[in-house]
Motif scaffolding. Structure first.
Motif, PDB file in Angstrom:
ATOM      1  N   PRO A 239       0.879  -1.222  -0.044  1.00 41.51           N
ATOM      2  CA  PRO A 239      -0.054   0.046  -0.077  1.00 41.51           C
ATOM      3  C   PRO A 239       0.864   1.300  -0.022  1.00 41.51           C
ATOM      4  N   HIS A 240       1.696   1.439  -1.150  1.00 44.47           N
ATOM      5  CA  HIS A 240       2.522   2.697  -1.015  1.00 44.47           C
ATOM      6  C   HIS A 240       2.504   3.221  -2.270  1.00 44.47           C
ATOM      7  N   CYS A 241       2.689   4.494  -2.510  1.00 44.33           N
ATOM      8  CA  CYS A 241       2.615   5.495  -3.542  1.00 44.33           C
ATOM      9  C   CYS A 241       3.736   5.015  -4.511  1.00 44.33           C
ATOM     10  N   CYS A 244       6.308   8.334  -4.532  1.00 46.73           N
ATOM     11  CA  CYS A 244       6.959   9.035  -3.509  1.00 46.73           C
ATOM     12  C   CYS A 244       7.132   7.800  -2.416  1.00 46.73           C
ATOM     13  N   GLY A 245       6.392   6.732  -2.420  1.00 46.74           N
ATOM     14  CA  GLY A 245       6.513   5.634  -1.182  1.00 46.74           C
ATOM     15  C   GLY A 245       5.693   5.922  -0.206  1.00 46.74           C
ATOM     16  N   ALA A 246       4.957   6.835  -0.218  1.00 47.11           N
ATOM     17  CA  ALA A 246       4.019   7.292   1.071  1.00 47.11           C
ATOM     18  C   ALA A 246       3.153   6.132   1.239  1.00 47.11           C
ATOM     19  N   HIS A 247       2.757   6.005   2.589  1.00 46.91           N
ATOM     20  CA  HIS A 247       1.689   4.771   2.987  1.00 46.91           C
ATOM     21  C   HIS A 247       0.281   5.345   2.385  1.00 46.91           C
ATOM     22  N   LEU A 248      -0.454   4.321   1.808  1.00 47.11           N
ATOM     23  CA  LEU A 248      -1.667   4.893   1.107  1.00 47.11           C
ATOM     24  C   LEU A 248      -3.114   4.573   2.028  1.00 47.11           C
ATOM     25  N   PRO A 249      -3.945   5.598   2.076  1.00 44.04           N
ATOM     26  CA  PRO A 249      -5.169   5.281   2.581  1.00 44.04           C
ATOM     27  C   PRO A 249      -5.975   4.484   1.998  1.00 44.04           C
ATOM     28  N   ALA A 250      -7.280   4.015   2.215  1.00 43.40           N
ATOM     29  CA  ALA A 250      -8.054   2.883   1.498  1.00 43.40           C
ATOM     30  C   ALA A 250      -8.627   3.660   0.313  1.00 43.40           C
ATOM     31  N   ASP A 251      -8.860   4.756   0.144  1.00 38.49           N
ATOM     32  CA  ASP A 251      -9.242   5.384  -1.070  1.00 38.49           C
ATOM     33  C   ASP A 251      -8.245   6.357  -1.923  1.00 38.49           C
ATOM     34  N   ASN A 252      -7.126   5.814  -1.851  1.00 28.71           N
ATOM     35  CA  ASN A 252      -6.060   6.443  -2.798  1.00 28.71           C
ATOM     36  C   ASN A 252      -6.460   6.270  -4.423  1.00 28.71           C
ATOM     37  N   LEU A 273      -0.266   2.702  -8.128  1.00 29.62           N
ATOM     38  CA  LEU A 273      -0.905   3.363  -7.121  1.00 29.62           C
ATOM     39  C   LEU A 273      -0.371   4.797  -7.037  1.00 29.62           C
ATOM     40  N   ALA A 274      -0.987   5.664  -6.479  1.00 27.62           N
ATOM     41  CA  ALA A 274      -0.524   6.980  -6.186  1.00 27.62           C
ATOM     42  C   ALA A 274      -1.112   7.500  -5.082  1.00 27.62           C
ATOM     43  N   CYS A 275      -0.461   8.515  -4.205  1.00 32.06           N
ATOM     44  CA  CYS A 275      -1.040   9.120  -3.292  1.00 32.06           C
ATOM     45  C   CYS A 275      -1.752  10.417  -3.927  1.00 32.06           C
ATOM     46  N   LYS A 276      -2.907  10.926  -3.225  1.00 32.11           N
ATOM     47  CA  LYS A 276      -3.447  12.266  -3.974  1.00 32.11           C
ATOM     48  C   LYS A 276      -2.565  13.223  -4.065  1.00 32.11           C
ATOM     49  N   ARG A 277      -1.413  13.448  -3.280  1.00 35.63           N
ATOM     50  CA  ARG A 277      -0.669  14.573  -3.441  1.00 35.63           C
ATOM     51  C   ARG A 277       0.071  14.497  -4.820  1.00 35.63           C
ATOM     52  N   CYS A 278       0.608  13.155  -5.133  1.00 37.10           N
ATOM     53  CA  CYS A 278       1.482  12.977  -6.243  1.00 37.10           C
ATOM     54  C   CYS A 278       0.584  12.975  -7.487  1.00 37.10           C
TER      55      CYS A 278
END
Length: 360
Positions: A239-241, A244-252, A273-278
């Motif tokens: 569960p990583h972006c 950037c490698g950030a841990h991802l929430p359920a709704d990424n 998979l990506a974080c919302k910021r990226c």
């Protein structure tokens, strides 16, 4: 057009001018041009001055993919995209969706309903030859075309299937046109989308200024559909972006590495998979070569196994071809997105494996 290098800017101006001054009674010309641009990206010739053979059935496949989502009802209405009484391409698309099941991709439809798929491609191929390809290079009021993109003298309103076969079911883009269209994709495709939305609004009276997100319905990916990929990707990659490698929430978000707005490829090879910021920061920007290289170097068999489980194709070869075409058509030094609030200049003087020629 001579074998000398084509000025992409002049080519783009001619394309836009012929669309703005020519008569459009359907969105078929716009779809044809979009399909041509995508074909050029994924089949970019080795040299900028080269011509390119474009099989019309290949264009038909791409046009089918464009209309696949668009024929869904919008706000309870079926959108008109032609002023004619017989919208052949839309009808063929709808028939295939019914035969294969509306909640699937074109790739899955081809597997589920092969006869219906072949019928749709044959019908769209003939329609493209008789209508948009025949008329695309004509100015309003002109009885002759100005064949600056491809030779069209064998095309006409009643061209037969046998006549098309005699010309190998193909058009041939003039020297330099393929590179010019590929290089202009980032500018031409948004312009074509704007024209498309305007045409659809004119053809559908209920679409007044208060009706929102017509463009999203026509050209936006069904983001809810991408959620089917999210959990399997988390199980495989964690569960990583991807960026950037950030841990991802359920709704990424699930992101398209090669921007959806540029190539529109939904295959698993083009998804991460990506974080919302990226995801928000990257948006429709061209990613750095290293990012694409990392995405393409993921274990292909793992993605193929997932594709079989989800009935969701990897489209690996298409993604590779699109990446090759996009980056080879760019000028050295253009900015690319390399991470949150970071960019780097494009340099493929030491190209990765997917940029080199010949193609696989």
């Amino acid at each position: 057009m001579s074998s000398e290098a084509v000025d992409p800017l002049l080519l783009g101006q001619r394309v836009v001018a012929i669309l703005e001054t020519g008569q459009r009674t359907a969105t078929y010309k716009l779809a044809t041009l979009m399909a041509l641009i995508d074909h050029c990206i994924e089949n970019l010739p080795a040299e900028p001055r080269d011509s390119l053979v474009v099989p019309i059935p290949e264009l038909a496949r791409r046009v089918l993919e464009i209309y696949w989502q668009q024929v869904r009802p919008f706000d309870g209405h079926e959108l008109r995209q032609s002023r004619g009484s017989r919208a052949r391409i839309l009808a063929a698309t709808k028939e295939l969706r019914v035969a294969a099941g509306v909640h699937c991709s074109v790739d899955v439809a081809q597997l589920r309903a092969p006869d219906a798929y072949r019928h749709a491609i044959a019908e769209i191929t003939l329609c493209l030859a008789q209508q948009p390809l025949h008329r695309l290079q004509k100015l309003r009021g002109s009885t002759t075309s100005d064949p600056f993109l491809y030779e069209d003298s064998f095309l006409h309103d009643q061209v037969s299937r046998s006549a098309l076969r005699a010309h190998d079911d193909a058009i041939v883009l003039k020297p330099g046109v393929a590179h010019g269209l590929a290089r202009l994709a980032g500018l031409l495709k948004p312009a074509l989308e704007i024209m498309w939305v305007d045409d659809v609004r004119r053809m559908n009276r209920f679409l007044d200024a208060e009706v929102p997100n017509v463009a999203g319905h026509l050209f936006g990916r069904e983001r809810t559909a991408l959620t089917a990929v999210r959990e399997p990707f988390k199980e495989i990659y964690g569960p990583h972006c991807f960026y950037c490698g950030a841990h991802l929430p359920a709704d990424n978000p699930v992101d398209h590495v090669l921007p959806w707005s540029l190539v529109g490829i939904d295959g698993l090879t083009n998804l991460v998979l990506a974080c919302k910021r990226c995801n928000s920061d990257k948006s429709g920007a061209l990613p750095a070569v290293a990012i694409v290289d990392r995405a393409l170097n993921r274990d292909r068999q793992v993605l193929e196994n997932l594709a079989a489980d989800l009935e969701w194709p990897t489209q690996h070869d298409r993604v590779v071809a699109a990446a090759r075409g996009i980056y080879r058509a760019q000028s050295t030094g253009v900015p690319t997105w390399s991470g949150y609030r970071r960019s780097e200049r494009l340099d493929i003087s030491f190209p990765p494996w997917w940029v080199s020629f010949p193609t696989d």
